[in-house]
Scaffold this active site. Structure first.
Site, PDB file in Angstrom:
ATOM      1  N   ALA A 223       0.638  -1.266   0.134  1.00 25.01           N
ATOM      2  CA  ALA A 223      -0.037   0.014  -0.157  1.00 25.01           C
ATOM      3  C   ALA A 223       0.958   1.384  -0.188  1.00 25.01           C
ATOM      4  O   ALA A 223       2.228   1.126   0.506  1.00 25.01           O
ATOM      5  CB  ALA A 223      -0.917   0.109   1.236  1.00 25.01           C
ATOM      6  N   MET A 224       0.343   2.550  -0.237  1.00 23.11           N
ATOM      7  CA  MET A 224       0.906   3.829  -0.327  1.00 23.11           C
ATOM      8  C   MET A 224      -0.253   4.658   0.059  1.00 23.11           C
ATOM      9  O   MET A 224      -1.232   4.964  -0.526  1.00 23.11           O
ATOM     10  CB  MET A 224       1.450   3.981  -1.874  1.00 23.11           C
ATOM     11  N   GLU A 225       0.264   5.383   0.976  1.00 21.99           N
ATOM     12  CA  GLU A 225      -0.533   6.276   1.803  1.00 21.99           C
ATOM     13  C   GLU A 225      -0.816   7.898   1.090  1.00 21.99           C
ATOM     14  O   GLU A 225      -0.792   8.678   1.683  1.00 21.99           O
ATOM     15  CB  GLU A 225      -0.201   6.717   3.226  1.00 21.99           C
ATOM     16  N   ASN A 226      -0.725   7.781  -0.122  1.00 28.69           N
ATOM     17  CA  ASN A 226      -0.820   9.188  -0.908  1.00 28.69           C
ATOM     18  C   ASN A 226      -2.043   9.936  -0.340  1.00 28.69           C
ATOM     19  O   ASN A 226      -3.197   9.391  -0.166  1.00 28.69           O
ATOM     20  CB  ASN A 226      -1.228   9.130  -2.693  1.00 28.69           C
TER      21      ASN A 226
ATOM     22  N   HIS B 282      -3.051   1.498   9.067  1.00 31.86           N
ATOM     23  CA  HIS B 282      -1.765   2.090   9.054  1.00 31.86           C
ATOM     24  C   HIS B 282      -1.628   3.200   8.035  1.00 31.86           C
ATOM     25  O   HIS B 282      -1.052   4.233   8.227  1.00 31.86           O
ATOM     26  CB  HIS B 282      -0.620   0.903   8.444  1.00 31.86           C
ATOM     27  N   GLU B 283      -2.249   2.947   6.924  1.00 29.55           N
ATOM     28  CA  GLU B 283      -2.372   3.905   5.583  1.00 29.55           C
ATOM     29  C   GLU B 283      -3.116   5.299   6.062  1.00 29.55           C
ATOM     30  O   GLU B 283      -2.729   6.462   5.975  1.00 29.55           O
ATOM     31  CB  GLU B 283      -2.948   3.393   4.644  1.00 29.55           C
TER      32      GLU B 283
ATOM     33  N   HIS C 195      -1.096   7.591   8.411  1.00 30.03           N
ATOM     34  CA  HIS C 195      -0.326   8.222   7.835  1.00 30.03           C
ATOM     35  C   HIS C 195      -0.847   9.706   7.323  1.00 30.03           C
ATOM     36  O   HIS C 195      -0.113  10.486   6.881  1.00 30.03           O
ATOM     37  CB  HIS C 195       0.353   7.654   6.649  1.00 30.03           C
TER      38      HIS C 195
ATOM     39  N   GLU D 218       6.800   5.884  10.326  1.00 29.62           N
ATOM     40  CA  GLU D 218       6.459   4.705  10.057  1.00 29.62           C
ATOM     41  C   GLU D 218       6.166   4.141  11.629  1.00 29.62           C
ATOM     42  O   GLU D 218       5.147   3.387  11.794  1.00 29.62           O
ATOM     43  CB  GLU D 218       7.527   3.883   9.343  1.00 29.62           C
TER      44      GLU D 218
END
Length: 861
Positions: A291-294, A326-327, A330, A349
């Protein structure tokens, strides 16, 4: 950010304690942007020429697919130091037509030259005839063009197979999409920019894309209009979850939709800051991380977001909930407040990992999730995104919360976020916020003094306690070095005893003497109660014997987390030669009557090293016999569920059931192997899969391990034909479990064909084959032969996994040759670590093989 811990979640393993520092020195000036000018905003126009779908029709020429993109960017700058040069980042692009304008006077500057630095800085340097003056505002215009990448970074290409539409006659077709993955250093591959975390700015984005397609970005859509019949533009300004249309229609996004709002509301209340950004979540067929928290547009690999009722295991819900939590953490910790440089990535993180546990416990309390346990070049920045960054930061924050108290800690987080909203921070800003919160409450801890010993020093300590004298001393815990490091920590130690005494003590210096540590009337002493501290504990032999006897006779008197901790400490202390290997193995004797998950989890994790070192030697037979004997009770505890393909209601018991099946079958417990074979055979014979979704991964694997080509071919056919993300994941992992070398070789060859195995899955397939003792040598040879392809994604992870079993001088020699002769990308440090670990393994096997063999022979005689 990169979610390396997903590998641990999938394998149900805890993160091992770190042995490298959380932070290091910042890079030298020549590798950082000079900061003469700072970006305030960007105006980005980008046109992506990709066709989302190409249909081959009879007598009709289809358009050629194109992976080209181009565009331009205007950056509004503020000058803070007089300069005749502008430095920013660009990589793998053609950049042209630079224009610099003084926005205060509308005067255009003459650009003498512009060039890309041919080093790892990726600097684009623009030289001006006149100097820009301090305090004035400027704009920089640049045109750029490039191609979509295939390595899942920057602006990259992804595809999926779409099922036959009801209104069309054509069969399945390939659909294409372009997506982004920018962190940590890939924004520069999409357009020229100031690609450092402290250079935060506002972005205005316009995307030109083919008609009939959809563009998504961090902000909501401002307007969307047709340009002509072929092109439209989208300009960007509750929550949506996007995925493949058939996945949405099948309801696979429903679980994510149901918990996202609850998690957001929890964070809004906890942080006392509302979430005002729009939020889209999208499941992508390909993504280099889970995943990526853009900000406002969180991307997930499909398996990280989609839950398929009747196919996905209940445990998959835990992974999805943890990942979303988690995302979304962020969005505040990382996006709203950002670290100044990558060496403090743990602020993002570590915090997100810590908050993840709180959020999941709030929205899904039945999961009972346990609390957790500076760089210079681009490659070194990438290497910071590992389990250490996520885990050590979370554990240190957990320890701080325990020392300060949850109320003070909670208020400190709120102060931190409110004070530095939309700004950049370092760890000292966090300590200042905690100090302010602490000043409002009685009792004082010198937060900065305590925490700096944990965040600015390598590793963590081991405390040795003599319960006869009450003496205790600390030193750095090191596996492979008996020398004194001289590092000291301020350590909060919670202690309890067999008589019920308890206390919180501090060790500030190298040695200490505490009455709390003295055993009275033969009682046992236990330190680090409930594992709130980040350290290991060693005792005198007498106290070790008392603790182990207590676990065998009255385990309920030892807290559950500590039953796992005692095993973990004993094995790691043995590897550091601080206790004997026999003592470590003795700590597993009580497991024959243990049914709780955590002690078994730590035992399996630590015994895995013994298996890796000895599964090709005469030690393995007696070891399997011992493990089979120890796990029989746990397997029988769940056997009625397992034989009827059902699972207990309790979430943690479901995990224990899986562990019991895996350990029992892999160590040859006959009733377990027969069960797995029979269940899989029923599916093959009747084309009806009656295996409970929770049990499919482990039963698929064990059935293929015990079977032959018939079972493997059936699993491969199902893998190729399945459109269910969870089922494909289960089957792909199971295919690596066969003991047939020719089938493992065939699977490895398939990883070179993205139509068979997607690039993002290549590393996990090769590493899983390497963990199979029948596939170790195959995976190592294959990885080297095809390194330029298989090493594109997660090369460091791949190296560490494939070399875990290395324990012979010949393997060391091959590894050293690999280090000197191959282009290792960002894996150079991983190979160096593997070389050192192999040397340790060689010596460890030499020192302990006979002792371990004798112990297992004695226990099974």
């Amino acid at each position: 950010m990169v979610i390396v811990y997903n590998m641990e979640l999938k394998r149900l393993k805890p993160t091992p304690p770190p042995t490298v520092p959380v932070t290091t020195l910042a890079p030298p000036p020549e590798m950082r942007l000079r900061g003469d000018v700072l970006p305030e905003s960007y105006q980005v126009f980008i046109q992506v020429y990709l066709y989302s779908r190409i249909i081959q029709e009879v007598n009709v020429t289809s358009p050629n697919q194109t992976y080209f993109f181009d565009g331009n960017v205007t950056v509004h700058l503020h000058c803070v130091q007089k300069t005749k040069s502008i430095f920013l980042h660009s990589r793998n692009q053609n950049v042209s037509r630079p224009v610099v304008v003084d926005r205060d006077s509308n005067e255009r500057f003459y650009v003498e030259s512009y060039s890309l630095h041919q080093d790892e800085s990726h600097f684009l340097e623009i030289s001006l005839e006149e100097a820009m003056e301090v305090g004035r505002n400027y704009s920089l215009f640049l045109a750029f063009e490039g191609e979509l990448s295939y390595d899942l970074n920057g602006l990259f290409l992804s595809s999926y197979r779409e099922g036959k539409p009801e209104h069309e006659e054509d069969t399945d077709v390939d659909r294409y999409l372009a997506a982004t993955h920018m962190e940590p250093t890939f924004a520069r591959t999409m357009f020229p920019c100031f690609d450092e975390p402290a250079m935060k700015a506002r972005f205005n984005l316009t995307v030109i894309h083919r008609t009939g397609t959809t563009a998504l970005s961090n902000e909501a859509e401002a307007d969307n209009n047709l340009i002509d019949e072929e092109w439209q533009y989208t300009r960007f300004q509750p929550t949506e979850t996007y995925a493949r249309p058939e996945a949405v229609e099948a309801g696979h996004t429903a679980y994510a939709d149901s918990i996202t709002g609850k998690i957001l509301q929890f964070y809004e209340n906890y942080f006392d800051i509302p979430y005002t950004q729009k939020l889209d979540q999208i499941a992508l067929p390909d993504l280099s991380s889970l995943a990526m928290e853009n900000w406002g547009l969180v991307t997930y690999e499909e398996g990280g977001l989609l839950y398929e009722e009747g196919v996905s295991s209940y445990l998959h819900k835990e992974m999805i909930a943890a990942l979303i939590a988690h995302e979304l953490a962020h969005q505040w910790l990382g996006n709203m407040v950002t670290m100044k440089w990558w060496n403090e990535i743990w602020l993002n993180e570590g915090f997100a990992s810590y908050m993840m546990y709180l959020a999941v416990d709030h929205v899904e309390p039945s999961f009972r999730m346990p609390p957790p346990d500076e760089v210079q070049t681009t490659d070194e920045i990438m290497s910071m995104f590992d389990s250490i960054t996520y885990s050590k930061g979370a554990v240190v924050l957990k320890m701080l919360a325990d020392v300060l108290g949850e109320t003070v800690f909670h208020r400190g987080i709120q102060i931190y976020l409110q004070r530095f909203r939309l700004k950049n921070t370092d760890q000292y800003d966090l300590w200042d916020a905690m100090k302010q919160s602490q000043s409002e409450s009685p009792g004082r801890v010198d937060i900065e003094k305590v925490m700096n010993t944990w965040t600015n020093q390598i590793g963590f300590p081991v405390i040795t306690i003599n319960t006869s004298s009450g003496n205790a001393y600390q030193k750095q815990f090191l596996f492979n070095d008996t020398s004194e490091s001289g590092l000291l920590w301020q350590i909060p130690i919670r202690v309890t005893s067999g008589s019920g005494r308890s206390a919180l003590e501090w060790i500030f210096t190298k040695t200490a003497k505490k009455d709390t540590f003295i055993s009275k009337k033969g009682e046992w002493i236990l330190a680090n109660v409930n594992c709130t501290g980040f350290y290991r504990v060693n005792y005198d032999q007498t106290n070790w014997a008392r603790l182990m006897n207590e676990m065998e006779t009255s385990p309920e008197n030892i807290p559950l987390l500590n039953r796992g901790q005692l095993i973990d400490d004993a094995f790691n202390l043995a590897r550091a030669q601080l206790v004997t290997v026999s003592l470590a193995l003795n700590s597993t004797r009580f497991l024959s009557n243990e049914t709780e998950y955590i002690p078994w989890q730590f035992a399996v994790k630590n015994l895995e090293y013994f298996i890796l070192m000895f599964d090709r030697s005469e030690v393995y037979g007696p070891m399997q016999m011992y493990l089979q004997k120890q796990v029989t009770g746990l397997y029988n505890y769940f056997r009625n569920y397992t034989d009827n393909s059902t699972v207990p209601e309790d979430h943690v018991s479901q995990i224990s059931q899986l562990l019991a099946i895996q350990l029992a079958c892999s160590n040859g417990l006959p009733e377990c192997v027969t069960m797995a074979q029979d269940m899989f055979k029923f599916w093959m014979t009747n084309n009806t899969n009656r295996i409970h979704p929770n049990l499919r991964s482990v039963i698929f694997c064990q059935a293929l391990a015990a079977g032959g080509s018939k079972e493997w071919e059936f699993a491969w056919e199902k893998y190729q034909s399945s459109s269910d993300t969870s089922e494909k994941d289960q089957l792909r992992e199971a295919l690596t479990c066969t003991k047939k070398i020719w089938l493992l070789n065939r699977l490895l060859d398939y990883t070179l064909d993205p139509d068979k195995i997607r690039l993002m899955d290549v590393s996990s397939v090769i590493s899983s084959v390497a963990q199979n003792e029948a596939g170790q040598a195959l995976a190592w040879n294959f990885m080297r032969a095809h390194w330029n392809y298989v090493g594109l994604l997660h090369p460091s992870y791949l190296i560490s996994e494939v070399t875990r079993r290395f324990s012979t001088p010949f393997e060391l020699e091959e590894l050293e040759f690999f280090y000197t002769k191959y282009d290792l990308f960002s894996a150079s440090r991983a190979v160096q670590n593997a070389i050192e670990q192999t040397k340790v393994n060689i010596q460890w096997v030499k020192d302990n093989k006979q002792t371990v063999l004798d112990w297992f022979l004695t226990e099974t005689s």
